[in-house]
Design an enzyme around this catalytic site. Structure first.
Site, PDB file in Angstrom:
ATOM      1  N   GLU A 138       0.848  -1.189   0.000  1.00 10.00           N
ATOM      2  CA  GLU A 138       0.000   0.000   0.000  1.00 10.00           C
ATOM      3  C   GLU A 138       0.889   1.246   0.000  1.00 10.00           C
ATOM      4  OE1 GLU A 138      -1.252   0.892   4.493  1.00 10.00           O
ATOM      5  OE2 GLU A 138      -1.929  -1.086   3.854  1.00 10.00           O
ATOM      6  N   CYS A 193      -3.355  -4.342   4.251  1.00 11.59           N
ATOM      7  CA  CYS A 193      -2.444  -5.338   4.821  1.00 11.59           C
ATOM      8  C   CYS A 193      -2.748  -6.763   4.374  1.00 11.59           C
ATOM      9  CB  CYS A 193      -2.472  -5.252   6.352  1.00 11.59           C
ATOM     10  SG  CYS A 193      -2.002  -3.628   6.985  1.00 11.59           S
ATOM     11  N   HIS A 232      -1.948 -11.478  11.294  1.00  9.62           N
ATOM     12  CA  HIS A 232      -1.549 -10.121  10.943  1.00  9.62           C
ATOM     13  C   HIS A 232      -1.397  -9.330  12.236  1.00  9.62           C
ATOM     14  CE1 HIS A 232      -1.490  -6.064   9.543  1.00  9.62           C
ATOM     15  NE2 HIS A 232      -2.714  -5.793   9.967  1.00  9.62           N
TER      16      HIS A 232
END
Length: 425
Positions: free
Chosen positions: A90, A122, A256
């Protein structure tokens, strides 16, 4: 665990993997004390250090420096089989041109490559890995390999924030880093359970990058979306995979990791929702199956697209894997899309990962003083998105420049027109 949708005849997954944590870092506790933040709340972040990208480091240099050791280890005939390069980020530097073109060039990869980039906050790294895995399982080019690199940096700048208070607790946890994965049909590091996955997605404005150098978000909304997705993605995984059990099916878990406390909260949420587990059982399970995955994340901060793989690398470096073991992975991307999936690691997985000597590379980073960090925050030397013509000052933080340069690390040197020029040091 019985899998009803897996493709057992073929193997695909991560053959080799490396984490690159940059050239400089900052002690997060020092930062929090300097900012006057609430220390008990800081402790809940479960972060110790964060990587700080220097002005001559960008998503391309992070990506190339993560991937080069993997490429250098290949025989010429193996390198020639790399037919896809996917960058997952990103933190792009051009609205049209993909980072993968720079990565492909500076790693001197074959010209018959498919080059492209994936953006989905993400979640991008997992999207890239799954696309590469399915390319291999489809057998459209038997024996081919793919290079997937998740690379992201977060730059804070006083000029953008207006006031430091606006950053709150995102400043200590936002880091930088890249994870490079060579994906093939010889998955020495992680064999993906083909067909064993669960997705959960919906539109939400929890965090975003509304401008090239601007980040914004709602921390509370982001937490709720993350929790919803963790549960929803696992329930979809359970729908596809017969007898899947969150407690019993996975020897280790890798999530994550925006920061460790968020992972701990998601695990607690899932254990309560699925099993009504008491606090002591939840804490013991977290320490046994998730805490090892924080080993690298707490040293680099949130690496966005690569975060779940930073967690996987940390687990493999920390845990004694003495037999084949199934690992559950959860990937979340703001906005949002999420996935719970799984794969198998072996003792060889840990051996190969440890051979990359990732902790030693993190130890060699320059430890920024608060004064150096605040100087970088002023942003006067940062090459911003869309910069036309620039020369980089490699001595902006003199002690960060390596004295033992061996010609194996890429840095940004200049921008000519809009074309970024890099050099090896």
């Amino acid at each position: 665990m019985t899998r009803t949708v897996g493709i057992e005849a073929r193997a695909a997954g991560i053959e080799a993997m490396n984490v690159y944590g940059g050239m400089a870092c900052l002690d997060v506790k020092e930062l929090c004390l300097h900012r006057g933040l609430d220390m008990p709340r800081f402790e809940n972040l479960l972060v110790q250090e964060k990587t700080v990208a220097l002005p001559y480091e960008d998503p391309v240099t992070f990506a190339v420096n993560a991937a080069r050791p993997l490429i250098d280890a290949l025989a010429p005939e193996e390198r020639a089989r790399i037919e896809m390069v996917v960058t997952c980020t990103e933190s792009g530097i051009d609205f049209g041109k993909s980072l993968s073109t720079y990565v492909h060039a500076h790693l001197d990869l074959p010209s018959n490559c498919r080059l492209f980039e994936i953006k989905q906050a993400c979640y991008s790294g997992t999207a890239g890995l799954q696309m590469a895995v399915n390319f291999l399982l489809a057998q459209t080019s038997p024996g081919a390999k793919a290079l997937v690199v998740a690379t992201d940096i977060s730059r804070f700048a006083l000029a953008d924030a207006g006031a430091v208070e606006e950053w709150a607790y995102s400043e200590p946890s936002s880091g930088a880093g890249a994870v490079a994965m060579l994906v093939s049909d010889t998955p020495h590091v992680l064999r993906i359970d083909a067909g064993a996955y669960g997705n959960h997605a919906f539109e939400v404005m929890d965090t975003c990058r509304p401008g090239p150098d601007t980040e914004a978000g709602d921390a509370d909304l982001s937490l709720m979306a993350y929790l919803d997705c963790c549960e929803g993605a696992f329930r979809d995984y359970s729908r596809r995979v017969e007898n899947a059990d969150f407690r019993e099916s996975f020897g280790q878990l890798c999530f994550h990791t925006p920061f460790g406390g968020m992972v701990k909260g998601a695990h607690r949420h899932l254990m309560r929702r699925l099993y009504k587990a008491p606090p002591k059982e939840i804490e013991a399970d977290f320490q046994a199956r998730l805490a090892p995955s924080l080993a690298f994340g707490k040293r680099v901060g949130n690496t966005a697209g690569g975060s779940v793989f930073v967690a996987l690398a940390g687990m493999l470096d920390t845990v004694a894997v003495d037999a084949p073991m199934r690992v559950g992975l959860f990937s979340y991307g703001s906005g949002c899309c999420s996935e719970f999936y799984s794969g198998v690691v072996t003792p060889e997985s840990s051996e190969r990962l440890r051979a990359m000597r990732i902790p030693q590379a993190l130890d060699r980073r320059h430890r920024l003083t608060i004064e150096e960090y605040e100087m970088l925050l002023r942003g006067e030397s940062v090459v911003r998105f869309g910069t036309k013509d620039a020369e980089l000052n490699h001595q902006i933080v003199p002690d960060a420049w390596p004295v033992d340069a061996a010609g194996d690390r890429l840095v940004l040197d200049a921008v000519v027109g809009y074309h970024r020029k890099y050099i090896w040091i």
